[in-house]
Design a protein around this motif. Structure first.
Motif, PDB file in Angstrom:
ATOM      1  N   VAL A 130       0.624  -1.425  -0.084  1.00  0.00           N
ATOM      2  CA  VAL A 130       0.153  -0.205   0.002  1.00  0.00           C
ATOM      3  C   VAL A 130       0.640   0.802  -0.102  1.00  0.00           C
ATOM      4  O   VAL A 130       1.516   1.280   0.525  1.00  0.00           O
ATOM      5  CB  VAL A 130      -0.640  -0.135   1.294  1.00  0.00           C
ATOM      6  N   ALA A 225      -3.213   4.218  -2.175  1.00  0.00           N
ATOM      7  CA  ALA A 225      -3.613   3.304  -3.191  1.00  0.00           C
ATOM      8  C   ALA A 225      -3.338   2.347  -2.835  1.00  0.00           C
ATOM      9  O   ALA A 225      -2.668   1.916  -2.309  1.00  0.00           O
ATOM     10  CB  ALA A 225      -3.358   4.263  -4.648  1.00  0.00           C
ATOM     11  N   VAL A 226      -4.039   1.231  -2.694  1.00  0.00           N
ATOM     12  CA  VAL A 226      -3.145  -0.391  -2.743  1.00  0.00           C
ATOM     13  C   VAL A 226      -2.544  -0.302  -4.318  1.00  0.00           C
ATOM     14  O   VAL A 226      -2.949   0.038  -5.552  1.00  0.00           O
ATOM     15  CB  VAL A 226      -4.108  -1.211  -2.344  1.00  0.00           C
ATOM     16  N   GLN A 230      -6.978  -5.494  -7.872  1.00  0.00           N
ATOM     17  CA  GLN A 230      -7.751  -5.487  -6.772  1.00  0.00           C
ATOM     18  C   GLN A 230      -7.923  -5.211  -5.147  1.00  0.00           C
ATOM     19  O   GLN A 230      -6.400  -4.969  -4.388  1.00  0.00           O
ATOM     20  CB  GLN A 230      -8.858  -6.781  -6.420  1.00  0.00           C
ATOM     21  N   ARG A 231      -8.499  -4.120  -4.956  1.00  0.00           N
ATOM     22  CA  ARG A 231      -8.872  -3.545  -3.287  1.00  0.00           C
ATOM     23  C   ARG A 231      -8.694  -4.034  -2.646  1.00  0.00           C
ATOM     24  O   ARG A 231      -8.788  -5.734  -2.606  1.00  0.00           O
ATOM     25  CB  ARG A 231      -9.858  -2.386  -3.585  1.00  0.00           C
ATOM     26  N   SER A 232      -7.938  -3.656  -1.185  1.00  0.00           N
ATOM     27  CA  SER A 232      -7.702  -4.688  -0.167  1.00  0.00           C
ATOM     28  C   SER A 232      -9.623  -4.590   0.743  1.00  0.00           C
ATOM     29  O   SER A 232      -9.982  -3.553   0.735  1.00  0.00           O
ATOM     30  CB  SER A 232      -6.899  -4.214   0.767  1.00  0.00           C
ATOM     31  N   PRO A 236     -11.385  -1.117   1.765  1.00  0.00           N
ATOM     32  CA  PRO A 236     -12.364  -1.470   0.758  1.00  0.00           C
ATOM     33  C   PRO A 236     -11.800   0.275   0.005  1.00  0.00           C
ATOM     34  O   PRO A 236     -12.540   0.536  -0.592  1.00  0.00           O
ATOM     35  CB  PRO A 236     -13.580  -2.074   1.669  1.00  0.00           C
ATOM     36  N   ASN A 237     -11.635   1.455   1.385  1.00  0.00           N
ATOM     37  CA  ASN A 237     -11.800   3.278   0.741  1.00  0.00           C
ATOM     38  C   ASN A 237     -10.750   3.220  -0.081  1.00  0.00           C
ATOM     39  O   ASN A 237     -10.986   4.656  -0.578  1.00  0.00           O
ATOM     40  CB  ASN A 237     -12.661   3.608   1.904  1.00  0.00           C
ATOM     41  N   VAL A 238      -9.902   2.451  -0.323  1.00  0.00           N
ATOM     42  CA  VAL A 238      -8.373   3.271  -0.631  1.00  0.00           C
ATOM     43  C   VAL A 238      -8.372   2.595  -2.551  1.00  0.00           C
ATOM     44  O   VAL A 238      -8.819   1.210  -2.814  1.00  0.00           O
ATOM     45  CB  VAL A 238      -7.406   2.571   0.218  1.00  0.00           C
ATOM     46  N   PRO A 239      -7.838   2.894  -3.095  1.00  0.00           N
ATOM     47  CA  PRO A 239      -8.060   2.942  -4.585  1.00  0.00           C
ATOM     48  C   PRO A 239      -6.709   2.461  -4.660  1.00  0.00           C
ATOM     49  O   PRO A 239      -6.150   2.008  -3.969  1.00  0.00           O
ATOM     50  CB  PRO A 239      -8.257   4.123  -5.573  1.00  0.00           C
ATOM     51  N   THR A 240      -6.962   1.549  -6.103  1.00  0.00           N
ATOM     52  CA  THR A 240      -5.621   1.208  -6.639  1.00  0.00           C
ATOM     53  C   THR A 240      -5.094   1.317  -7.301  1.00  0.00           C
ATOM     54  O   THR A 240      -5.351   2.667  -7.458  1.00  0.00           O
ATOM     55  CB  THR A 240      -6.000  -0.937  -7.203  1.00  0.00           C
ATOM     56  N   GLU A 243      -6.579   2.849 -10.151  1.00  0.00           N
ATOM     57  CA  GLU A 243      -7.444   3.118 -10.236  1.00  0.00           C
ATOM     58  C   GLU A 243      -7.688   4.919 -10.009  1.00  0.00           C
ATOM     59  O   GLU A 243      -8.468   6.087 -10.514  1.00  0.00           O
ATOM     60  CB  GLU A 243      -9.011   2.505  -9.293  1.00  0.00           C
TER      61      GLU A 243
END
Length: 325
Positions: A130, A225-226, A230-232, A236-240, A243
């Motif tokens: 991340v 961002a991760v 796919q998102r973690s 869940p609210n942190v984009p890739t 994205e």
């Protein structure tokens, strides 16, 4: 003559029975002394957290003493070296990441072969990396961070747990993909890097979620961002990165257990069975998912194959990007 042949058959069967009994005895009594879980990073980081959880569970179930030993440095290869050269009796285990097993061998001249001198026991968990910045960095998105980095490139440094770590490779990949330039500052482990990020001496890190989650929850790190497709589930609210507008590379970190090559097959099998059982425990699943990870569900053979694939993939990437120690 018939009596003699009968005697030989009886003696042979007795010998085989004795060997079977000895093997069963060896397996049932393992461990016979304290078992060291070697960790190639300092205390407090993701590898250390996972190793201590495994040590606790194995101590309970195998009725032995499992002790974590931290040997940070050289991109996690010091611990791997000690494990590779240990007595092959199952009493030295390595809690490793793809940093030491698949990346560092392409950057460091090692006195052992990670593909031959270490036997896979199993995959524990795979976690995304991340992109985090310190709470004092005036950026709340990847777009804002990139703008700041382009405006004042000399002001931005990114930390890693060592040269050749997944954090290092991710940082180099981000610079290329985003068209920015930052300075790499390697540490002997994530825990030390965290202190400098909090203090504002270093601004950025591509840490594993397992290591960074505590600081994120405490509000000391801002996750932007991760670095996975796919998102973690834990963020869940942190984009890739894709994205967030930066595409071109993905990075995740896996944690697995290895033992010295040449360890008796019955001991290897016992460790493989026990690790698979531990990973399926509800409280372990909860903890691994709480670290932002996906608990391992591979067979030892599948894990070995993934390790070799990562070894080849990172070797090509390091050569293409001309990354050196």
């Amino acid at each position: 003559m018939k009596k003699y042949i009968a005697y030989l058959l009886t003696a042979t069967l007795c010998s085989l029975s004795s060997l079977t009994s000895l093997n069963s005895f060896a397996q049932s009594t393992y461990p016979t002394k304290p078992v060291k879980l070697m960790v190639g990073a300092g205390a407090g980081g993701g590898t250390d957290i996972i190793a201590r959880m495994l040590a606790e569970k194995m101590t309970e179930s195998l009725k032995g003493s499992f002790i974590v030993e931290n040997k940070p440095g050289a991109s996690n290869t010091i611990a791997a070296d000690l494990t590779a050269k240990a007595t092959p009796d199952g009493h030295t285990l390595l809690v490793a990441t793809n940093t030491g097993q698949a990346i560092a061998p392409h950057l460091i001249k090692l006195s052992f072969d990670p593909m031959k001198d270490l036997t896979p026991i199993g995959l524990v968990v795979t976690v995304p990396n991340v992109l985090v910045v310190g709470s004092n960095v005036p950026a709340n998105s990847v777009k804002e961070l990139v703008a700041l980095m382009k405006a004042k490139p000399e002001d931005f440094k990114y930390a890693s747990s060592g040269v050749g770590s997944t954090q290092h490779i991710a940082g180099e990949g981000f610079d290329i993909a985003a068209g920015v330039k930052s300075v790499h500052v390697p540490y002997k482990g994530s825990a030390q890097a965290h202190l400098d990020i909090i203090a504002g001496n270093v601004q950025i890190m591509f840490d594993t979620t397992s290591s960074a989650m505590g600081q994120i929850k405490a509000g000391k790190f801002k996750p932007l961002a991760v670095t996975t497709a796919q998102r973690s589930a834990e963020l869940p609210n942190v984009p890739t990165l894709s994205e967030a507008g930066v595409s071109g590379f993905e990075m995740s970190t896996w944690y697995g257990v290895f033992v010295t090559a040449g360890t008796p097959p019955d001991v290897v099998a016992k460790l493989q069975t026990e690790l698979a059982r531990i990973i399926k425990l509800p409280d372990v699943q909860t903890k691994l998912k709480g670290l932002g990870g996906e608990p391992g569900n591979m067979s030892p053979d599948e894990f070995s194959k993934m390790n070799k694939q990562d070894f080849e993939k990172f070797g090509k990437l390091i050569k293409q990007a001309n990354i050196k120690m």
